[in-house]
Design a protein around this motif. Structure first.
Motif, PDB file in Angstrom:
ATOM      1  N   LYS A  21       0.811  -1.217   0.000  1.00 39.86           N
ATOM      2  CA  LYS A  21       0.000   0.000   0.000  1.00 39.86           C
ATOM      3  C   LYS A  21       0.846   1.269   0.000  1.00 39.86           C
ATOM      4  O   LYS A  21       1.975   1.276   0.468  1.00 39.86           O
ATOM      5  CB  LYS A  21      -0.921   0.015   1.233  1.00 39.86           C
ATOM      6  CG  LYS A  21      -1.842  -1.176   1.310  1.00 39.86           C
ATOM      7  CD  LYS A  21      -2.793  -1.188   0.146  1.00 39.86           C
ATOM      8  CE  LYS A  21      -3.711  -2.389   0.177  1.00 39.86           C
ATOM      9  NZ  LYS A  21      -4.362  -2.645  -1.051  1.00 39.86           N
ATOM     10  N   ASP A  22       0.254   2.357  -0.507  1.00 40.98           N
ATOM     11  CA  ASP A  22       0.862   3.682  -0.452  1.00 40.98           C
ATOM     12  C   ASP A  22       0.453   4.334   0.869  1.00 40.98           C
ATOM     13  O   ASP A  22      -0.725   4.302   1.219  1.00 40.98           O
ATOM     14  CB  ASP A  22       0.339   4.577  -1.585  1.00 40.98           C
ATOM     15  CG  ASP A  22       0.859   4.162  -2.949  1.00 40.98           C
ATOM     16  OD1 ASP A  22       0.995   2.958  -3.181  1.00 40.98           O
ATOM     17  OD2 ASP A  22       1.118   5.047  -3.762  1.00 40.98           O
ATOM     18  N   TRP A  46       7.070  -4.705   7.624  1.00 39.51           N
ATOM     19  CA  TRP A  46       6.051  -4.203   6.714  1.00 39.51           C
ATOM     20  C   TRP A  46       6.706  -3.539   5.516  1.00 39.51           C
ATOM     21  O   TRP A  46       7.817  -3.015   5.606  1.00 39.51           O
ATOM     22  CB  TRP A  46       5.162  -3.175   7.432  1.00 39.51           C
ATOM     23  CG  TRP A  46       4.520  -3.750   8.641  1.00 39.51           C
ATOM     24  CD1 TRP A  46       3.338  -4.424   8.685  1.00 39.51           C
ATOM     25  CD2 TRP A  46       5.004  -3.728   9.988  1.00 39.51           C
ATOM     26  NE1 TRP A  46       3.057  -4.816   9.975  1.00 39.51           N
ATOM     27  CE2 TRP A  46       4.065  -4.406  10.795  1.00 39.51           C
ATOM     28  CE3 TRP A  46       6.151  -3.207  10.593  1.00 39.51           C
ATOM     29  CZ2 TRP A  46       4.227  -4.560  12.168  1.00 39.51           C
ATOM     30  CZ3 TRP A  46       6.309  -3.370  11.959  1.00 39.51           C
ATOM     31  CH2 TRP A  46       5.351  -4.035  12.715  1.00 39.51           C
ATOM     32  N   TYR A  48       5.874  -0.635   2.341  1.00 39.97           N
ATOM     33  CA  TYR A  48       4.996   0.443   1.903  1.00 39.97           C
ATOM     34  C   TYR A  48       5.628   1.167   0.716  1.00 39.97           C
ATOM     35  O   TYR A  48       6.857   1.244   0.624  1.00 39.97           O
ATOM     36  CB  TYR A  48       4.800   1.495   3.005  1.00 39.97           C
ATOM     37  CG  TYR A  48       4.218   0.969   4.281  1.00 39.97           C
ATOM     38  CD1 TYR A  48       2.864   0.692   4.379  1.00 39.97           C
ATOM     39  CD2 TYR A  48       5.013   0.774   5.398  1.00 39.97           C
ATOM     40  CE1 TYR A  48       2.321   0.224   5.561  1.00 39.97           C
ATOM     41  CE2 TYR A  48       4.473   0.306   6.574  1.00 39.97           C
ATOM     42  CZ  TYR A  48       3.130   0.027   6.660  1.00 39.97           C
ATOM     43  OH  TYR A  48       2.601  -0.437   7.831  1.00 39.97           O
TER      44      TYR A  48
END
Length: 166
Positions: A21-22, A46, A48
């Motif tokens: 995700k952004d 994570w 990003y």
């Protein structure tokens, strides 16, 4: 190499978000980020996509502001920029290691929080600034525990318990 070549290049070329995700990573302290749980990520790590901005000069702005507008922390480079080579031994991208430091009055660098990040970006002609980067974030188990005793600056909420190492 796979991160840069497959995920980052595909994201830049297509403009479409996939399972990574952004987010606006530099607007939050790492333990307050909306951590996305995914079977492809390890525990307490994570990925990003992040749009960076330049501060005066050629360096990216990685300062994290609190609710009152004052600086509460900074992602600081903890190593030198490294080239990522493709199959033909051609530079396809770069990476840099960063650590998150909590801002403390009277200290130049602040307190280490144990949160680390690797930024990946594509190689470009004339070493021009790459706005979109792929960030890999992880917490060091021993040091991240200290963050859970959050005394905070002027935050109205404590960090979410599910994202702090226990």
């Amino acid at each position: 190499m796979t991160l840069v070549d497959q995920y980052l290049r595909r994201r830049i070329d297509t403009g479409k978000e996939g399972f990574i995700k952004d987010i606006k990573l530099y607007e939050y302290e790492p333990w307050l980020l909306p951590h996305v749980n995914n079977d492809l990520f390890g525990e307490k790590e994570w990925f990003y996509f992040v749009k960076r901005t330049l501060k005066a000069g050629k360096t990216p702005n990685r300062k994290v502001l609190g609710r009152g507008g004052s600086i509460v922390g900074t992602w600081t480079t903890s190593g030198s920029k490294e080239a990522i080579l493709g199959r033909n031994k051609v530079v396809i991208g770069h990476k840099a290691e960063l650590s998150y430091y909590k801002d403390v009055k009277g200290q130049v660098k602040g307190d280490s929080t144990g949160w680390c990040m690797t930024e990946y970006w594509l190689a470009s002609k004339n070493d021009e600034f790459q706005e979109l980067v792929l960030c890999y974030i992880r917490g060091k188990k021993k040091q991240v525990k200290n963050v859970s005793s959050y005394s905070g600056t002027n935050r109205a909420f404590a960090p979410r318990g599910d994202i702090i190492a226990r």
